[in-house]
Design a protein around this motif. Sequence first.
Motif, short mmCIF file in Angstrom:
data_model
loop_
_atom_site.label_atom_id
_atom_site.label_comp_id
_atom_site.label_asym_id
_atom_site.label_seq_id
_atom_site.Cartn_x
_atom_site.Cartn_y
_atom_site.Cartn_z
N CYS A 65 0.79 -1.23 0.00
CA CYS A 65 0.00 0.00 0.00
C CYS A 65 0.82 1.28 0.00
CB CYS A 65 -0.96 -0.01 1.19
SG CYS A 65 -2.33 1.13 1.00
N GLY A 66 1.86 1.37 -0.80
CA GLY A 66 2.63 2.62 -0.90
C GLY A 66 1.73 3.75 -1.36
N SER A 67 1.58 4.78 -0.51
CA SER A 67 0.66 5.88 -0.79
C SER A 67 1.32 7.22 -0.52
CB SER A 67 -0.58 5.76 0.09
OG SER A 67 -1.26 4.55 -0.12
N VAL A 75 5.77 9.48 1.52
CA VAL A 75 5.13 8.23 1.12
C VAL A 75 5.04 7.35 2.36
CG1 VAL A 75 5.39 6.13 -0.27
CG2 VAL A 75 6.02 8.34 -1.23
N VAL A 76 3.92 6.68 2.52
CA VAL A 76 3.74 5.73 3.63
C VAL A 76 3.49 4.35 3.04
CG1 VAL A 76 1.23 6.10 3.87
CG2 VAL A 76 2.58 5.31 5.84
N ALA A 108 -2.11 1.41 4.61
CA ALA A 108 -1.51 2.59 5.26
C ALA A 108 -1.86 3.80 4.41
CB ALA A 108 0.00 2.43 5.38
N ARG A 109 -2.48 4.80 5.03
CA ARG A 109 -2.91 6.00 4.30
C ARG A 109 -2.70 7.25 5.14
NH1 ARG A 109 -5.18 5.31 -0.51
NH2 ARG A 109 -6.20 3.36 -0.93
N PHE A 110 -2.31 8.32 4.47
CA PHE A 110 -2.19 9.61 5.15
C PHE A 110 -3.57 10.22 5.32
CE2 PHE A 110 2.19 9.50 3.53
CZ PHE A 110 2.87 9.92 4.67
N SER A 119 -3.60 2.97 9.67
CA SER A 119 -3.11 1.68 9.17
C SER A 119 -4.05 0.57 9.58
CB SER A 119 -1.69 1.41 9.70
OG SER A 119 -1.68 1.34 11.11
N GLY A 120 -4.10 -0.48 8.76
CA GLY A 120 -4.93 -1.64 9.04
C GLY A 120 -4.13 -2.90 8.79
#
Length: 179
Positions: A65-67, A75-76, A108-110, A119-120
Amino acid sequence: AEGRYWKRFKAPVLAKQFGPVSHIDFCPTAPHNFAVTASTRVILYDGQTKQVNRTISRFKDTAYCGSFRSDGKLVVAGSQDGMVQVFDAGSRDVLRQLKAHKRPTHVARFAADKLHVLSGSDDVTVRWWDITSGTQVLRLDGHSDYVRAARQSPADADTWATGGYDHVVKVWDVRTRAP
């Protein structure tokens, strides 16, 4: 006339990856770079040239999930070991390692405020992080199986929806911890 119309289109850009592609995310700001998560890497592509800008490969195992953050500067990504990492998109430096999940972290999301990450994980928890301090602010329990999806509401920055293998979508208010 129709022939001219179809000749305007260019052939798609093909980029062979190192493993199965699990996530693609576009940066909302120009030049709209995009991140491709595949195997143990998050590859950052230039939105105009479609060429590789940077490769983030600082994962012990599979990356997920690179976002991008909304401004495109960070990037997270989650990982197989449960860690959530925040990277500088320009230098690839690891800025934060968020450790609390006990199993792989697929989401993972900002947040829109640019200061938090949601995060999940396969440990069936959802966590809310403060990236300025690198600490967990909330642990949201309620799923009974792997968490695989999360999205912030565009109407209310404190509202998040999460879903997963338990066939349930939970809508959370991160101010009250309530689903």
